[in-house]
Design an enzyme around this catalytic site. Structure first.
Site, mmCIF file in Angstrom:
data_model
loop_
_atom_site.group_PDB
_atom_site.id
_atom_site.type_symbol
_atom_site.label_atom_id
_atom_site.label_comp_id
_atom_site.label_asym_id
_atom_site.label_seq_id
_atom_site.Cartn_x
_atom_site.Cartn_y
_atom_site.Cartn_z
ATOM 1 N N GLY A 156 15.797 88.531 25.968
ATOM 2 C CA GLY A 156 16.494 89.738 26.440
ATOM 3 C C GLY A 156 17.487 90.178 25.385
ATOM 4 O O GLY A 156 17.313 89.913 24.193
ATOM 5 N N ARG A 157 18.548 90.829 25.840
ATOM 6 C CA ARG A 157 19.548 91.350 24.893
ATOM 7 C C ARG A 157 20.096 90.250 23.984
ATOM 8 O O ARG A 157 20.167 90.406 22.769
ATOM 9 C CB ARG A 157 20.728 91.944 25.655
ATOM 10 N N ILE A 158 20.516 89.138 24.607
ATOM 11 C CA ILE A 158 21.185 88.085 23.823
ATOM 12 C C ILE A 158 20.181 87.388 22.902
ATOM 13 O O ILE A 158 20.469 87.136 21.725
ATOM 14 C CB ILE A 158 21.915 87.087 24.753
ATOM 15 N N ARG A 178 9.323 86.125 29.781
ATOM 16 C CA ARG A 178 8.514 86.575 30.921
ATOM 17 C C ARG A 178 7.532 87.667 30.479
ATOM 18 O O ARG A 178 6.374 87.641 30.770
ATOM 19 C CB ARG A 178 9.444 87.180 31.979
ATOM 20 N N THR A 238 23.217 78.316 25.364
ATOM 21 C CA THR A 238 24.358 79.180 25.712
ATOM 22 C C THR A 238 24.043 79.947 27.001
ATOM 23 O O THR A 238 24.720 80.931 27.303
ATOM 24 C CB THR A 238 24.659 80.200 24.587
ATOM 25 N N ARG A 240 22.712 78.689 30.775
ATOM 26 C CA ARG A 240 23.320 77.987 31.905
ATOM 27 C C ARG A 240 22.870 76.533 31.824
ATOM 28 O O ARG A 240 21.739 76.250 31.423
ATOM 29 C CB ARG A 240 22.851 78.577 33.243
ATOM 30 N N GLU A 269 29.653 72.296 35.753
ATOM 31 C CA GLU A 269 30.913 72.737 35.133
ATOM 32 C C GLU A 269 32.034 72.766 36.167
ATOM 33 O O GLU A 269 31.791 73.122 37.317
ATOM 34 C CB GLU A 269 30.736 74.137 34.541
ATOM 35 N N HIS A 287 31.964 76.564 27.713
ATOM 36 C CA HIS A 287 31.465 77.843 28.264
ATOM 37 C C HIS A 287 32.281 79.026 27.741
ATOM 38 O O HIS A 287 33.001 79.676 28.513
ATOM 39 C CB HIS A 287 31.474 77.812 29.801
ATOM 40 N N GLY A 289 30.918 81.528 25.473
ATOM 41 C CA GLY A 289 30.056 82.494 24.788
ATOM 42 C C GLY A 289 30.630 83.903 24.753
ATOM 43 O O GLY A 289 30.547 84.597 23.739
HETATM 44 C C1 DGY Z 1 28.367 85.419 31.879
HETATM 45 O O1 DGY Z 1 28.764 86.565 31.713
HETATM 46 O O2 DGY Z 1 27.373 85.156 32.546
HETATM 47 C C2 DGY Z 1 29.176 84.323 31.293
HETATM 48 O O3 DGY Z 1 28.425 83.159 31.199
HETATM 49 C C3 DGY Z 1 30.398 84.082 32.141
HETATM 50 O O4 DGY Z 1 30.050 84.155 33.463
#
Ligand code: DGY
Length: 325
Positions: A156-158, A178, A238, A240, A269, A287, A289
């Site tokens: 996706g974007r990231i 996907r 990065t 979950r 977490e 966490h 990012g």
């Molecule tokens: C997100 O934006 O999903 C970051 O992980 C913080 O929730």
């Protein structure tokens, strides 16, 4: 009477200031974590709840929400901590903050990738503990990135922003998603699509997880798939914690069946499995990012716009639908 907006965590100052101007708002000025009781009270009293990843808004919380709760405006893009189906059943609108933390999260993935393959944190630990005696021709050797293969799970974007960065470091880009990307996007990123995730994993030098956490991606890096990684390869997460079988990851890190891992997210977490702390071949971040001034401000702006749009009677642009997540 303005609708009551309850915000679960402390937000950037400018955002809170604007919230006070626009809404009747209850802020969390000492930024404590809400207990379950506090969360129950909040969903009972609020018209709109502004949540973050630190609150588990499960079906029970939603079932016991008051009749006034019409919206959950999440400060963050991932909404795996919210039971979207339960929210939809109670006609509660859920929004998130996509697009504004993409570059920052991709930077963090790249930072972990560089740090683990070049042993930056390990070197710093050695130096700080006074154990660095001398430069050595064979000391602290890592893996060169040039001409290595990066496999991105979730394009996706990231994932795409990471691909653009990684290309500049000489990595070839491979991905599993996907849906296959359009030709022109693949071409622009020089990305190779792998329909079979298993096959991709066996060929990669680095695997990066950039998919959302959904029932489909729960432990997508299962024990079986982790075992497919090459012994010299690295894992970066990065996304979950729940997209990796963390126990199995610890086992292969301990046995040396993979070279290392760069992690920003964890299964439970903020209670990180303490076994990680004893491993030299991991880089651990808390966490963070999206933790830049710019991203957090922009996320707050998105929350403001989503809430204001909703209050004004329109459908917020960042509405998350249960069926499309
Ligand atoms: C997100 O934006 O999903 C970051 O992980 C913080 O929730």
């Amino acid at each position: 009477m303005k609708p009551l907006v309850i915000v679960t965590r402390k937000l950037p100052l400018e955002i809170e200031k604007r919230m006070k101007e626009l809404f009747q708002v209850r802020l969390n000025s000492d930024d404590h974590l809400f207990s379950r009781e506090e969360l129950l009270t909040a969903v009972n009293e609020a018209d709109i709840l502004v949540s973050t990843v630190t609150e588990k808004i499960d079906a029970d919380i939603i079932a016991s929400s008051g009749p006034n709760l019409r919206m959950i405006a999440n400060f963050g893009v991932g909404v795996d901590h919210i039971d979207l189906k339960a929210a939809a059943q109670k006609m509660i609108t859920v929004t998130n903050t996509p697009g504004v933390l993409t570059e920052d999260t991709a930077d963090m993935a790249m930072a972990l990738l560089l740090s683990i393959t070049r042993r930056v944190s390990e070197g710093e630990r050695m130096l700080r503990s006074g154990n660095w005696k001398t430069w050595s021709p064979t000391g602290m050797l890592g893996m060169r990135l040039q001409d290595k293969k990066l496999g991105i799970i979730g394009m996706g974007r990231i994932g795409q922003a990471l691909a653009a960065r990684a290309r500049a470091f000489g990595l070839s880009i491979h991905y599993h998603n996907r849906n296959r990307l359009d030709d022109d996007v693949e071409k622009k990123l020089g990305a190779t699509y792998w329909e079979s995730l298993d096959q991709m994993i066996t060929q990669m030098d680095v695997i990066s997880l950039n998919c959302p956490f959904t029932p489909d991606t729960h432990r997508i890096m299962s024990k079986r798939r982790l075992a497919l990684m090459q012994p010299h390869s690295y894992l970066v997460n990065t996304a979950r914690g729940d997209v990796v079988d963390e126990k199995a990851l610890i086992d292969i890190l301990q046995s040396g069946a993979v070279a290392g891992a760069g992690l920003d997210v964890y299964e439970n977490e903020p209670n990180v499995n303490p076994v990680f702390f004893d491993l030299e071949n991991v880089v651990l971040a808390p966490h963070m990012g999206s933790a830049t001034e710019e991203a957090r401000y922009a996320m707050g702006e998105k929350v403001l716009i989503n809430v204001k749009t909703f209050i004004d009677g329109h459908s917020p642009r960042d509405r998350v639908l249960a069926e499309s997540y």
